[in-house]
Design a protein around this motif. Structure first.
Motif, PDB file in Angstrom:
ATOM      1  N   ARG A   1      13.233 -11.096   0.415  1.00 13.06           N
ATOM      2  CA  ARG A   1      12.927 -12.175   1.691  1.00 13.06           C
ATOM      3  C   ARG A   1      11.550 -13.089   1.173  1.00 13.06           C
ATOM      4  O   ARG A   1      10.755 -12.500   0.827  1.00 13.06           O
ATOM      5  N   ARG A   2      11.822 -14.455   1.730  1.00  8.99           N
ATOM      6  CA  ARG A   2      10.588 -15.307   1.548  1.00  8.99           C
ATOM      7  C   ARG A   2       9.541 -15.128   2.247  1.00  8.99           C
ATOM      8  O   ARG A   2       9.917 -15.064   3.502  1.00  8.99           O
TER       9      ARG A   2
ATOM     10  N   ILE B   1       5.799 -17.115  -2.378  1.00  6.02           N
ATOM     11  CA  ILE B   1       5.764 -15.834  -2.671  1.00  6.02           C
ATOM     12  C   ILE B   1       6.991 -15.030  -1.618  1.00  6.02           C
ATOM     13  O   ILE B   1       7.320 -15.544  -0.656  1.00  6.02           O
ATOM     14  N   TYR B   2       7.579 -14.101  -2.137  1.00  7.81           N
ATOM     15  CA  TYR B   2       8.622 -13.363  -1.645  1.00  7.81           C
ATOM     16  C   TYR B   2       8.146 -11.624  -1.827  1.00  7.81           C
ATOM     17  O   TYR B   2       7.240 -11.466  -2.308  1.00  7.81           O
ATOM     18  N   LEU B   3       8.982 -11.100  -0.907  1.00  4.56           N
ATOM     19  CA  LEU B   3       8.608  -9.644  -0.706  1.00  4.56           C
ATOM     20  C   LEU B   3      10.069  -8.938  -1.058  1.00  4.56           C
ATOM     21  O   LEU B   3      11.345  -9.590  -0.973  1.00  4.56           O
ATOM     22  N   MET B   4      10.102  -7.798  -1.671  1.00  2.00           N
ATOM     23  CA  MET B   4      11.586  -7.051  -1.752  1.00  2.00           C
ATOM     24  C   MET B   4      11.074  -5.665  -1.816  1.00  2.00           C
ATOM     25  O   MET B   4       9.674  -5.255  -1.869  1.00  2.00           O
ATOM     26  N   ASP B   5      12.064  -4.787  -1.639  1.00  2.46           N
ATOM     27  CA  ASP B   5      12.018  -3.431  -1.571  1.00  2.46           C
ATOM     28  C   ASP B   5      11.624  -3.114  -3.142  1.00  2.46           C
ATOM     29  O   ASP B   5      11.897  -3.882  -4.287  1.00  2.46           O
ATOM     30  N   ALA B   6      11.008  -1.941  -3.505  1.00  7.97           N
ATOM     31  CA  ALA B   6      10.576  -1.575  -4.759  1.00  7.97           C
ATOM     32  C   ALA B   6      11.714  -1.415  -5.734  1.00  7.97           C
ATOM     33  O   ALA B   6      11.491  -1.134  -7.002  1.00  7.97           O
ATOM     34  N   ASP B   7      12.891  -1.193  -5.123  1.00  5.52           N
ATOM     35  CA  ASP B   7      14.081  -0.955  -6.042  1.00  5.52           C
ATOM     36  C   ASP B   7      14.659  -2.244  -6.457  1.00  5.52           C
ATOM     37  O   ASP B   7      15.778  -2.284  -6.804  1.00  5.52           O
ATOM     38  N   GLY B   8      14.343  -3.507  -5.983  1.00  3.57           N
ATOM     39  CA  GLY B   8      14.518  -4.719  -6.122  1.00  3.57           C
ATOM     40  C   GLY B   8      15.600  -5.491  -5.247  1.00  3.57           C
ATOM     41  O   GLY B   8      15.878  -6.631  -5.022  1.00  3.57           O
TER      42      GLY B   8
ATOM     43  N   PRO C   1       0.688  -1.116   0.006  1.00  2.32           N
ATOM     44  CA  PRO C   1       0.239   0.118   0.132  1.00  2.32           C
ATOM     45  C   PRO C   1       0.833   1.505  -0.004  1.00  2.32           C
ATOM     46  O   PRO C   1       0.466   2.366  -0.606  1.00  2.32           O
ATOM     47  N   THR C   2       2.065   1.339   0.638  1.00  2.86           N
ATOM     48  CA  THR C   2       2.989   2.527   0.560  1.00  2.86           C
ATOM     49  C   THR C   2       3.656   2.445  -0.687  1.00  2.86           C
ATOM     50  O   THR C   2       4.269   3.620  -0.932  1.00  2.86           O
ATOM     51  N   GLY C   3       3.583   1.404  -1.689  1.00  2.00           N
ATOM     52  CA  GLY C   3       4.398   1.496  -2.669  1.00  2.00           C
ATOM     53  C   GLY C   3       5.710   1.243  -2.556  1.00  2.00           C
ATOM     54  O   GLY C   3       6.554   1.435  -3.727  1.00  2.00           O
ATOM     55  N   GLN C   4       6.243   1.099  -1.603  1.00  2.79           N
ATOM     56  CA  GLN C   4       7.723   0.887  -1.145  1.00  2.79           C
ATOM     57  C   GLN C   4       8.226  -0.550  -1.292  1.00  2.79           C
ATOM     58  O   GLN C   4       9.444  -0.744  -1.119  1.00  2.79           O
ATOM     59  N   GLU C   5       6.957  -1.665  -1.299  1.00  2.26           N
ATOM     60  CA  GLU C   5       7.564  -2.933  -1.429  1.00  2.26           C
ATOM     61  C   GLU C   5       6.766  -3.467  -2.485  1.00  2.26           C
ATOM     62  O   GLU C   5       5.602  -2.967  -2.891  1.00  2.26           O
ATOM     63  N   ILE C   6       7.264  -4.851  -3.003  1.00  2.00           N
ATOM     64  CA  ILE C   6       6.607  -5.407  -4.076  1.00  2.00           C
ATOM     65  C   ILE C   6       6.577  -7.088  -3.488  1.00  2.00           C
ATOM     66  O   ILE C   6       7.619  -7.657  -2.923  1.00  2.00           O
ATOM     67  N   ALA C   7       5.398  -7.484  -3.378  1.00  2.00           N
ATOM     68  CA  ALA C   7       5.283  -9.070  -3.184  1.00  2.00           C
ATOM     69  C   ALA C   7       5.363  -9.761  -4.696  1.00  2.00           C
ATOM     70  O   ALA C   7       4.647  -9.042  -5.867  1.00  2.00           O
ATOM     71  N   PHE C   8       5.979 -10.913  -4.891  1.00  2.00           N
ATOM     72  CA  PHE C   8       5.904 -11.707  -6.078  1.00  2.00           C
ATOM     73  C   PHE C   8       5.989 -12.962  -6.096  1.00  2.00           C
ATOM     74  O   PHE C   8       6.348 -13.618  -4.732  1.00  2.00           O
ATOM     75  N   THR C   9       5.899 -13.766  -7.088  1.00  2.00           N
ATOM     76  CA  THR C   9       6.006 -15.244  -6.995  1.00  2.00           C
ATOM     77  C   THR C   9       7.279 -15.611  -7.528  1.00  2.00           C
ATOM     78  O   THR C   9       7.558 -14.956  -8.788  1.00  2.00           O
ATOM     79  N   SER C  10       7.813 -16.555  -7.075  1.00  2.00           N
ATOM     80  CA  SER C  10       9.331 -17.016  -7.665  1.00  2.00           C
ATOM     81  C   SER C  10       9.396 -18.564  -7.407  1.00  2.00           C
ATOM     82  O   SER C  10       8.829 -19.162  -6.259  1.00  2.00           O
ATOM     83  N   ASP C  11       9.846 -19.370  -8.429  1.00  2.00           N
ATOM     84  CA  ASP C  11      10.331 -20.687  -8.076  1.00  2.00           C
ATOM     85  C   ASP C  11      11.878 -21.065  -7.712  1.00  2.00           C
ATOM     86  O   ASP C  11      12.212 -22.071  -8.084  1.00  2.00           O
ATOM     87  N   ARG C  12      12.704 -19.902  -7.165  1.00  2.00           N
ATOM     88  CA  ARG C  12      13.722 -20.230  -7.026  1.00  2.00           C
ATOM     89  C   ARG C  12      14.110 -21.389  -6.045  1.00  2.00           C
ATOM     90  O   ARG C  12      15.285 -21.851  -6.001  1.00  2.00           O
ATOM     91  N   THR C  13      13.339 -21.544  -5.077  1.00  2.00           N
ATOM     92  CA  THR C  13      13.741 -22.691  -4.369  1.00  2.00           C
ATOM     93  C   THR C  13      13.234 -24.168  -4.893  1.00  2.00           C
ATOM     94  O   THR C  13      12.871 -24.837  -4.166  1.00  2.00           O
ATOM     95  N   GLY C  14      12.465 -23.922  -5.972  1.00  2.00           N
ATOM     96  CA  GLY C  14      11.913 -25.280  -6.510  1.00  2.00           C
ATOM     97  C   GLY C  14      10.611 -25.233  -6.677  1.00  2.00           C
ATOM     98  O   GLY C  14       9.942 -26.049  -7.517  1.00  2.00           O
ATOM     99  N   SER C  15       9.848 -24.620  -5.734  1.00  2.00           N
ATOM    100  CA  SER C  15       8.498 -24.725  -6.045  1.00  2.00           C
ATOM    101  C   SER C  15       7.820 -23.213  -5.889  1.00  2.00           C
ATOM    102  O   SER C  15       8.571 -22.022  -5.413  1.00  2.00           O
ATOM    103  N   PRO C  16       6.841 -22.794  -6.545  1.00  2.00           N
ATOM    104  CA  PRO C  16       6.391 -21.322  -6.232  1.00  2.00           C
ATOM    105  C   PRO C  16       6.361 -20.874  -5.025  1.00  2.00           C
ATOM    106  O   PRO C  16       5.228 -21.580  -4.424  1.00  2.00           O
TER     107      PRO C  16
END
Lengths: 192, 450
Positions: free
Chosen positions: B343-344, B332-339, B315-330
């Protein structure tokens, strides 16, 4: 309704508090005090007018105009299925080529050698069980796996494209195990 | 309790823009200066009496419109989940009375705290509706509004009145919000054809947005509610992000400038509407990218061999949640909006996807699609402070693709029941689920707009 709450182990993550919202509420209507009949006023209260514009308005015509340029699906090939190159299939939630898939791709590479004018779009498809967005990623991986194997067999990169359809275009939507197996595939659409 | 979203009360009849088809005037008279100006939420839910609408003319068209306004207003207020209602049987026991001068003793006698009086009059193609809300204990009016506009859709009058009544609480009403979704209802026999539609929050008034006969998926509202970003395969059968200005009938193709073999998916506007996050395979595999809202200056936020998709802003626009299969299964991860600072988030279950961050200041939580049991998918919500997960759906077939109402008190998602996908709405606790009747076909990927 029955629910199954459970507690997850705490990670060392802290999060900022929430702010205004992914879909921030617009300013209260009326701030602009616009008058009229124009289309662009940003108020939320113009629903009746918006309805009319959407039902009869330029959105429809604009899009139809574009479709006349021939970018849409060709009506002569409504399903996009069939063609000279057979589908290859994948295990659930996997994008690794099977032995059978490799054998089929080897035949496809031979076919492409004897059809020098042909270009192939490799489409990655999934069954309906996974989630929408991840299946688009999975379909992309499936298409890429087939694409890379064709490259390794000497097919020129310029003759190949990949597209993911995820689970958005099921070949068989009956939901049986057989149907799902058919849906987990790479399809090879041939064009010139 | 904080009152984050309560707009200031109107001081004149200019609450609504004169440019809207529905205009409104404040009624004078019954609103007293000493009247309580709020409906207190907290403790026992306030009990509303909403008797039948009183037509100002005896013609059938007026009676019908009047009835629709009352029914829809009652449904709208009930949906908010904040109020109780005096049952119809008790309402029927109150003798007919002058709607301009209610006998409050009667209403008090059946336990009503607030009385909502509706009146309507159809003249030609115009409908005039009056809504008054009284505090029964004192008989004081706390809201009185007159709406006028085209009579085509009387439901809109009720939605407007419901949202106006909600301004007396600390929550923003959702009655005028809309839900976008993708559907194969007009595909006929064409496989892989889906068009985009929007419907009112209650599923009524569904309207087709795209008409290109291609595959159009993953619609997402711009924060101003005037545009939809989505993925369309209409150009070279390649998935690209399009932007439809739905009320101007214009669309922008390939917003993010994909070239050659690159594809783009899963657009998501930042809360301020200035940026758009999406997934693109431009660098060789799917990564999260961010561009300006017009598609300019695209920048890659994630890298590596994993498939990263489904970005969603905090809601602040400062973070982004996304899906990644980097550990083998999809997952959800969070990151700052600059990438940075990835963190999982999800650790339970082998398949978690489609994060949707609650937009309200009151709740710090993310809804997502989870495979919590063998086979099917369900909607889950994870509390960001405690990491506690609550499962909202169970035993409804598969449910996926959650999206929050703008006030964060309800969610919409799609459920597969008897091999037909239907738009389904729930409160944030999962106690009140209902399927929206938006129309035929498979209706998927709902996005709840402003």
């Amino acid at each position: 309704m029955k629910r199954y709450p459970f507690v997850l182990v705490l990670c060392t993550v802290t999060l900022a508090a929430c702010g205004a919202g992914r879909q921030r509420p617009p300013a209260l209507a009326g701030a602009g005090g616009g008058n009229g009949t124009g289309a662009g006023s940003g108020d939320r209260l113009g629903s009746p007018r918006h309805t009319q514009m959407l039902d009869s308005g330029p959105d429809v015509q604009t899009l139809r105009e574009d479709s006349a340029s021939g970018q849409d699906f060709s009506l002569s090939d409504p399903s996009g299925e069939g063609g000279p190159l057979a589908d290859i299939h994948f295990e659930y939630d996997r994008s690794v080529l099977t032995d059978e898939g490799r054998a089929t791709l080897e035949k496809h590479a031979l076919w492409m050698q004897s059809h020098r004018e042909a270009k192939v779009t490799v489409e990655g498809h999934c069954d309906e069980r996974g989630t929408t967005e991840y299946n688009l990623a999975l379909g992309e991986q499936r298409a890429r796996a087939a694409h890379e194997y064709l490259l390794s067999l000497g097919v020129a990169d310029a003759r190949l494209r990949t597209v993911s359809y995820g689970k958005e275009r099921l070949l068989d939507s009956t939901g049986t195990e057989q149907a799902r197996a058919k849906n987990r595939r790479a399809h090879f659409a041939v064009s010139r | 309790m904080t009152r984050p979203e309560r707009p200031s009360r109107p001081s004149s009849g200019r609450l609504l823009s004169a440019g809207s088809a529905l205009t409104l005037a404040l009624l004078t008279g019954p609103v007293s200066a000493q009247a309580p100006d709020v409906i207190v939420i907290g403790g026992e839910a306030p009990r509303f009496a909403i008797p039948a609408c009183v037509p100002r003319k005896p013609d059938q068209a007026t009676i019908d419109a009047c009835g629709t306004v009352q029914t829809v207003l009652r449904n709208d207020l009930e949906f908010e989940g904040l109020f109780q209602f005096v049952p119809e049987s008790l309402l029927a026991s109150i003798p007919a009375q002058n709607p301009d001068a209610p006998n409050f003793t009667d209403w008090k006698g059946i336990g009503a705290k607030y009385l909502v009086v509706t009146r309507a009059e159809l003249s030609g193609s115009d409908l005039n509706v009056e809504v008054r809300v009284f505090f029964v204990d004192s008989g004081q009016g706390i809201l009185a509004k007159r709406y006028s506009g085209k009579a085509d859709n009387p439901r809109i009058f009720a939605h407007q009145a419901s949202d106006d009544i909600m301004t007396l609480t600390q929550y923003r009403g959702v009655a005028r919000t809309r839900i976008a979704f993708s559907s194969d209802r007009d595909a006929k026999d064409r496989k892989g054809v889906k068009e985009l539609y929007i419907a009112d929050y209650d599923g009524f008034n569904a309207r087709q947005v795209t008409v290109n006969g291609s595959l159009n998926i993953l619609p997402t509202w711009s924060p101003d509610g005037r545009s939809l970003a989505y993925v369309s395969y209409r150009q070279d059968r390649t998935p690209m992000i399009f932007l439809a200005h739905i009320f101007e009938g214009k669309s922008v193709a390939n917003l993010t400038g994909e070239k050659g073999n690159s594809q783009a998916f899963a657009p998501s506007f930042s809360p301020d509407g200035k940026r758009i996050a999406y997934a693109s395979n431009r660098s060789g595999n799917l990564d999260i990218w961010v561009a300006n809202a017009d598609g300019s200056s695209p920048r890659r936020l994630t890298s590596g061999a994993s498939q990263d998709t489904a970005p969603c802003w905090s809601p602040t626009g400062q973070e982004i949640a996304f899906t990644s299969d980097r550990t083998g299964s999809p997952q959800i991860y969070l990151m700052d909006a600059d990438g940075l600072n990835v963190r999982r988030l999800t650790t339970v279950g082998g398949w978690n996807d489609a994060p949707a961050w609650n937009p309200s200041k009151q709740y710090s939580e993310i809804a997502y699609t989870a495979r919590l049991e063998a086979g099917g998918f369900d909607i889950a919500v994870i509390d960001l402070a405690t990491r506690q997960v609550r499962q909202l759906t169970q035993g409804r077939g598969s449910c996926e693709y959650p999206s929050w109402a703008p006030n964060g008190r309800h969610l919409v998602f799609s459920c597969d029941r008897n091999r037909k996908w239907e738009i389904t709405v729930s409160d944030r606790i999962g106690t009140a689920l209902r399927t929206l009747s938006t129309g035929p076909g498979n209706n998927v990927q709902p996005d709840w707009g402003p």
